[in-house]
Enzyme design. Sequence first.
Site, PDB file in Angstrom:
ATOM      1  N   ARG A 149      -2.057  -6.356  -6.367  1.00 51.88           N
ATOM      2  CA  ARG A 149      -0.773  -5.789  -7.303  1.00 51.88           C
ATOM      3  C   ARG A 149       0.328  -6.829  -7.004  1.00 51.88           C
ATOM      4  O   ARG A 149       1.579  -6.426  -6.427  1.00 51.88           O
ATOM      5  CB  ARG A 149      -0.554  -4.478  -6.222  1.00 51.88           C
ATOM      6  N   SER A 173       0.908   5.847  -8.977  1.00 49.85           N
ATOM      7  CA  SER A 173       0.575   5.609  -7.396  1.00 49.85           C
ATOM      8  C   SER A 173       1.768   5.224  -6.437  1.00 49.85           C
ATOM      9  O   SER A 173       2.337   3.925  -7.127  1.00 49.85           O
ATOM     10  CB  SER A 173      -0.556   4.585  -7.571  1.00 49.85           C
ATOM     11  N   GLU A 194       4.204   0.785  -3.876  1.00 50.07           N
ATOM     12  CA  GLU A 194       3.749   0.065  -5.258  1.00 50.07           C
ATOM     13  C   GLU A 194       4.770   0.181  -6.187  1.00 50.07           C
ATOM     14  O   GLU A 194       5.079  -0.442  -7.148  1.00 50.07           O
ATOM     15  CB  GLU A 194       2.585   0.633  -5.465  1.00 50.07           C
TER      16      GLU A 194
END
EC number: 1.3.1.98
Length: 309
Positions: free
Chosen positions: A180, A229, A299
């Site tokens: 990520r 998310s 995130e």
Amino acid sequence: MTAFPDITPEIRAAAPALRGRLLANPSLSDLTWFRVGGPAQVLFTPADEEDLAHLLSALDPALPVTVIGLGSNLIVRDGGIPGITIRLGGKAFGSVEIDGETLRAGTAVPDMRLAKAAAEASLDGLAFFRGIPGSIGGALRMNAGAHGGETTDVLVEARGIDRSGALRRFTHAEMGFTYRHSEAPEDVIFTSALFRGRPGDRQDIESEMDRVTAAREAAQPIRERTGGSTFKNPPGGKAWQLVDAAGCRGLTMGGAQVSEMHCNFLINRDGATAADIEGLGEEVRRRVRETSGVELHWEIKRIGLNAVA
């Protein structure tokens, strides 16, 4: 909603050849999936890559520049975003071109549309993009992934404009992908990317995409006002399990709520503010830290200023 000073006349004077749309103090709440947030001091939608380069080369280096995409993985704080906010769109940044086993996509292309274009060309390996509710620009910046695939698996190169207005190209290695995250310079605004698939059977690929879609609909609150998310999975673990174990499923703050369906999702349940949503996320982080000792990391990207009381 407090407005920022209108600086569009100064920007137009500095960049007289601009062809894109320049707006002063538009609300950004309609551009985010959470449907919250204050205004952009200036919102610019460039006509094409050259228009973007013209603006960036002419701007005062001290003026903040922020880029937003589809607004899916984003909280814009209630005080809004100072400086200039850039949102790519239109044909110049929204097309997919296929050449053999490669696909070149503008960074305003939704990830789901890239997956569909690959399937229609019988190119395998990109079906996982069907499960990512964002755009290619965001996928490049955060190495977006889902259902066993990540952007790093299929990217050949990326292209963008840096703060000086110069065109930059980045090989896969130069992107520096990790979980990520990308090591690409923060001042680069990605404009397109080249991906490589592999020959496959169209029916099999579309069946895989249907499986991804069904899995999302069964497990995630995709019909709610949400941002996807919320927290990155910690090494060797699942964020949702830690949130659940901390007793946060269904937890509320103002109009925001931890989803009952999937507790790594926050939702705007009832007229939430950005402060409600971010505050709820921080409370979840605190409870998880207390119960498990694990520090969850956001995130979802959070940008802008808090509202002045």
